[in-house]
Design an enzyme around this catalytic site. Sequence first.
Site, PDB file in Angstrom:
ATOM      1  N   GLU A 138      -4.846   1.713   2.443  1.00 41.91           N
ATOM      2  CA  GLU A 138      -5.147   0.465   4.126  1.00 41.91           C
ATOM      3  C   GLU A 138      -5.078   0.905   4.841  1.00 41.91           C
ATOM      4  OE1 GLU A 138      -2.938  -2.046   6.176  1.00 41.91           O
ATOM      5  OE2 GLU A 138      -2.605  -0.292   5.848  1.00 41.91           O
ATOM      6  N   GLU A 139      -4.626   2.238   5.304  1.00 42.45           N
ATOM      7  CA  GLU A 139      -4.328   3.258   6.808  1.00 42.45           C
ATOM      8  C   GLU A 139      -5.891   3.383   7.401  1.00 42.45           C
ATOM      9  OE1 GLU A 139      -1.981   2.891   8.943  1.00 42.45           O
ATOM     10  OE2 GLU A 139      -0.083   2.288   6.916  1.00 42.45           O
ATOM     11  N   ASP A 160       1.068  -9.784   1.026  1.00 39.21           N
ATOM     12  CA  ASP A 160       1.141  -8.697   1.092  1.00 39.21           C
ATOM     13  C   ASP A 160       1.986  -8.118   2.691  1.00 39.21           C
ATOM     14  OD1 ASP A 160       0.236  -6.228   1.928  1.00 39.21           O
ATOM     15  OD2 ASP A 160      -1.597  -6.236   2.727  1.00 39.21           O
ATOM     16  N   ASP A 183      -0.406   4.417   1.004  1.00 37.16           N
ATOM     17  CA  ASP A 183      -0.965   4.953   1.568  1.00 37.16           C
ATOM     18  C   ASP A 183       0.069   4.879   3.384  1.00 37.16           C
ATOM     19  OD1 ASP A 183      -1.987   3.340   2.110  1.00 37.16           O
ATOM     20  OD2 ASP A 183      -3.923   4.736   3.483  1.00 37.16           O
ATOM     21  N   ASP A 196       5.861   1.103   6.927  1.00 38.20           N
ATOM     22  CA  ASP A 196       4.940   0.475   6.874  1.00 38.20           C
ATOM     23  C   ASP A 196       4.634   1.384   5.622  1.00 38.20           C
ATOM     24  OD1 ASP A 196       2.509  -0.001   6.647  1.00 38.20           O
ATOM     25  OD2 ASP A 196       2.068   0.501   8.708  1.00 38.20           O
ATOM     26  N   HIS A 231       0.747  -1.377  -0.154  1.00 40.57           N
ATOM     27  CA  HIS A 231       0.071  -0.250  -0.038  1.00 40.57           C
ATOM     28  C   HIS A 231       0.946   1.445  -0.142  1.00 40.57           C
ATOM     29  CE1 HIS A 231       0.205   0.963   4.170  1.00 40.57           C
ATOM     30  NE2 HIS A 231       0.585   0.337   4.725  1.00 40.57           N
TER      31      HIS A 231
END
Length: 480
Positions: free
Chosen positions: A209-210, A236, A144, A175, A142
């Site tokens: 995702e966040e 993932d 974001d 992340d 991801h």
Amino acid sequence: MTDSRANFKVFKLLKIIFSSFLVAALLLFTVASIRTFTLDVNVGLQTAHWEKTNNISLVIDHHQRKELLENFKKAVRIPTVSFSPTESNTTALLDFERLLRKVFPTVFSSTLVHHELVANYSHLFWVPGSQPDLVPYLLLAHIDVVPASESDGWEAPPFSAQEIDGFIYGRGTLDDKGPVMGILQALEYLLIKGYAPRRGFYIGLGHDEEIHGHNGAVNIVHVLKQRGVRLSFVLDEGLAILDGIISGLEGPAALIGVSEKGMANVKLSVSVKPGHSSMPPSETSIGILAAAVKRLEDNPMPRFFGYGPERETFEHLAHKFRLPMKFIMSNLWLFSSLLGRVMERKPDSNAFVRTTTAVTMFNAGVKVNVIPSLAEAYVNLRIHPAHSLQEVLDLIQSTVGDQRVKIELVYGFDPLPVSSADEKSFGFQIIKKTVLDMFPTVAVAPGICIGNTDSRHFKDLTSDIYRFSPVWFKPGDLQR
């Protein structure tokens, strides 16, 4: 004479019981000892029949490495922040797309790669294989990140990508922009070398995702479902290579998440008549709610160690511990309760043995001399795979035990199913083989991911979802 005979019979019975107990204990010890020195669950990789492939060796010079590092820093400097379910930095997301197109020109120009935008800001890549009968897989990451400011205690501005003592500081380095850039860089390199896969694969890059991935990952799933796609497995972000993190473990261990905990956000509230502090009632809304919260903290959820993937984790790593821990780890059928009690003493290991309860918000009052009519608290729970969302809600209700406290589920979902991790599991074993090719000194084991990822949205497309990032963690890295 009768008493002597009775005493003799009692003594004889006690002797038989003691002897039986001794024999049983000796037998248990013998079985446990044999298991300790013969247990090897790390089998199957050598005997499994994998697809034949021609490996392309990685050869890059100092200049290329410097360029890769600079591209990564550029990615970190773009503040692709998801602020709330309704607010994202869409300007930054567009900037990030332009960066990807610039630094990975071969990926975006190759006739082999099919690229499309999903929900305006997420990306879906499809690389078809030469054998379409082979079920494809999906690599997921991801774009974001969560909000960050220097006031949070950063040693460098959170979007500066500043390098200090060999570490790059910036929100998203772990992340999850590391995997984003790593996946695309690998594909860029392979395409330049003339790579064409036998088994097709997808790359999905979500943009929210966040904030639960309801626009990015969910719409990627929708697109794939419309096309009738089934996936062999999904990989993932998630667990990593832990070096010196697990106490007593000799050497590094790569943990591949085969499940992730469920989640629940629960709101507790108390409503009473407002009043003045000069004439307080015996109990206030704050006092009632505080007591309810204290009961939740004093009565943690049941310990479930041994009923989820964490059992396999320790069995896979047992041979990497010294005695007596090796003896214990190899015989969880005998010692799981004991080990669970030890693990629950520390917050970081307690998270693996039960559904955790964290009171994260407490709101009440508007003025120092006014007794508030409403008090609210929010509790975040991470649900163990042996638990269900409904069971957790029922336990909260019974633990609070006060009808004046209203309990509402704000958002939640059950734990994810446990993916396969045996010698017949193509997804797990191909990830394991790849890890060992890159990091030959590590032990590989299945694990449980205590955080949540976009991968949970893909459970209808595959039965095997794995969570792993090839990041090497040492003591102090998590705090950094």
